[in-house]
Write a protein that holds these residues in place. Structure first.
Motif, mmCIF file in Angstrom:
data_model
loop_
_atom_site.group_PDB
_atom_site.id
_atom_site.type_symbol
_atom_site.label_atom_id
_atom_site.label_comp_id
_atom_site.label_asym_id
_atom_site.label_seq_id
_atom_site.Cartn_x
_atom_site.Cartn_y
_atom_site.Cartn_z
ATOM 1 N N LEU A 148 41.461 41.343 46.274
ATOM 2 C CA LEU A 148 41.341 40.672 44.872
ATOM 3 C C LEU A 148 41.055 41.564 43.775
ATOM 4 O O LEU A 148 41.726 41.623 43.014
ATOM 5 N N LEU A 149 40.464 43.007 44.048
ATOM 6 C CA LEU A 149 40.264 44.040 43.093
ATOM 7 C C LEU A 149 41.566 44.449 42.828
ATOM 8 O O LEU A 149 41.961 45.075 41.744
ATOM 9 N N ARG A 150 42.463 44.777 43.879
ATOM 10 C CA ARG A 150 43.627 45.231 43.486
ATOM 11 C C ARG A 150 44.587 44.691 42.683
ATOM 12 O O ARG A 150 45.296 45.261 42.135
ATOM 13 N N SER A 151 44.753 43.363 43.004
ATOM 14 C CA SER A 151 45.677 42.215 42.509
ATOM 15 C C SER A 151 45.114 42.384 40.800
ATOM 16 O O SER A 151 45.695 42.163 39.871
ATOM 17 N N ALA A 152 43.668 42.235 40.599
ATOM 18 C CA ALA A 152 43.242 42.344 39.260
ATOM 19 C C ALA A 152 43.649 43.773 38.606
ATOM 20 O O ALA A 152 44.220 43.604 37.483
ATOM 21 N N ALA A 153 43.587 45.021 39.425
ATOM 22 C CA ALA A 153 44.079 45.875 38.687
ATOM 23 C C ALA A 153 45.528 45.996 38.424
ATOM 24 O O ALA A 153 45.940 46.703 37.431
ATOM 25 N N ALA A 154 46.298 45.272 39.142
ATOM 26 C CA ALA A 154 47.637 45.259 38.949
ATOM 27 C C ALA A 154 48.084 44.367 37.873
ATOM 28 O O ALA A 154 49.212 44.119 37.342
ATOM 29 N N GLY A 155 47.075 43.707 37.149
ATOM 30 C CA GLY A 155 47.386 42.995 35.994
ATOM 31 C C GLY A 155 47.325 41.403 36.118
ATOM 32 O O GLY A 155 47.458 40.686 35.370
ATOM 33 N N ASP A 156 47.022 40.880 37.499
ATOM 34 C CA ASP A 156 47.006 39.585 37.857
ATOM 35 C C ASP A 156 45.849 38.854 36.874
ATOM 36 O O ASP A 156 44.742 38.878 37.377
#
Length: 420
Positions: free
Chosen positions: A15-23
């Motif tokens: 979840l945190l990786r997706s958030a960091a990617a701008g999702d």
């Protein structure tokens, strides 16, 4: 336990990786608990009426789409993301613990939802609420008398939770002497209602559900032996008649208790914070608290929805906002964002007591799962805010509010104020 911990941490890391990617969807779901998510909701709105996140989860900030989603028979209720481990009883028995939302009519679809809701609904009719008004007024005045002995108080601890706690206890036929226990349950449940994401949260969830199940199992057994005219007695009779299951009875008692005071406490707390942030509106309210109390409640619900979002899932393949959704597709309705939709509300990010349509909010959801206690929360909020500002027109906040540590529940957990 190691496997469970790995699963929880792995999901959080994704979840945190997706958030960091701008999702934008992941950014909402991964935001710190207890912070306002409105900036993140706006990023979802900017992407369109219905946004698909990297995980495949859909999310909407649109008032129109949220309204259609909540009212459409093509979508059903979704259980919370509570871990299965959290539902294992601490005593090692085979019977799993019940969950206030997942095992009550809150997360059940028709026809069972309709049947179960009818058992409870008579306690919340307009006629029933009119009968409660004098009692609620007396409770509010008594609690303000307690506050009156001090110059600086925590408004939530000393007033906002005490009023609705006493009222719902009276309706359920529960002892108000256990007030502190109920408040702790409400705070703890609010913190984990959007799912336990660490082994520690799983343990706390299990402990909370164990405590509530034991309390209400004993209470219901007592009401079976010594029935009364309270709401728990009514549900016990329905269970004995085969209209409710025993797990459903316990879960519904839990849901009514927690929902019965947490929502109103948040209306009071959010109402005070919102009104004092707008000096012009504050002055307007003080000039006519009787006439504007109901409007203040609606505008507070719109500006800071006590439940920030709700989730629905497609029953069959369907189309929403021009997008084809497969059966079993979950969609997050950002109620708090819908309530600030500029297509519906002018200058939506500020409290305005002259707003012509504050009641168009979706804070209590819509459709068959519209909050059954909405009328009670409105009644309590109206009487409490009117009386509070009438007695203390110079009320002011003296410290930084501390909010409920939740992504779903929005309201001050502590609010230091001066009443002199």
């Amino acid at each position: 336990m190691i496997r469970e911990a790995f699963r929880l941490y792995r999901g959080k890391a994704r979840l945190l990786r997706s958030a960091a990617a701008g999702d934008p969807v992941s950014r909402v779901l991964s935001m710190p608990r207890g912070v306002a998510g409105y900036d993140r909701y706006e990023r979802v709105r900017e992407r369109g009426e219905l946004v698909r996140g990297r995980s495949g989860l859909y999310m909407t900030a649109s008032h129109a789409v949220c309204g259609k989603l909540l009212r459409s028979p093509d979508f059903g209720a979704v259980p919370t993301t509570v871990s299965k481990r959290a539902l294992r009883p601490t005593d090692g028995s085979a019977q799993r613990l019940v969950h206030p939302l997942d095992d009550s009519f809150a997360s059940i679809d028709p026809p069972e939802h309709t049947r179960l809701r009818k058992i409870v609904a008579p306690a919340f009719t307009p006629q029933a609420m009119r009968a409660q008004e004098e009692f609620v007024t007396d409770v509010v005045e008594q609690e303000l008398d307690r506050v009156d002995r001090q110059s600086t108080v925590d408004l939530i601890d000393e007033f906002a939770v005490r009023v609705p706690s006493r009222v719902i206890c009276e309706m359920l036929g529960m002892p108000t002497s256990d007030h502190e226990l109920f408040v702790r349950w409400g705070i703890e449940f609010g913190a984990i209602v959007d799912g336990a994401r660490t082994p520690g949260e799983v343990r706390r969830t299990r402990q909370l559900l164990t405590e509530m199940a034991a309390y209400f199992t004993e209470l219901c057994a007592r009401r079976s032996r010594e029935p009364g005219e309270d709401l728990v007695s009514r549900m016990v009779r329905a269970t004995e008649a085969g209209e409710m299951t025993q797990p459903g009875l316990v879960a519904t008692c839990e849901a009514l208790l927690i929902g019965g005071f947490v929502t109103t406490a948040n209306i009071i707390g959010n109402g005070v914070v919102g009104l004092l942030a707008e000096p012009e509106q504050h002055a307007r309210f003080l000039a006519d608290p009787e006439g504007l109390a109901a409007t203040l409640v609606e505008e507070t619900l719109r500006l800071d929805a006590p439940a920030q979002y709700s989730v629905r899932i497609t029953r069959t393949p369907t189309t929403l906002a021009g997008k084809d959704l497969a059966a079993g597709s979950p969609v997050v309705a950002l109620l708090a964002a819908a309530n600030r939709d500029p297509e519906v509300f002018t200058d939506p990010h500020r409290l305005d007591l002259t707003r012509p349509n504050p009641h168009d909010h979706l804070a209590f959801a819509a459709g068959i799962h519209y909050c059954i206690g909405a009328s009670l929360a409105r009644l309590e909020g109206r009487i409490a805010l009117r009386a509070l500002f009438t007695r203390y027109p110079d009320l002011r906040i003296t410290g930084r509010p501390r909010y409920c540590p939740s992504r779903v529940i929005r309201g001050p957990q502590h609010l230091p104020v001066s009443v002199r």
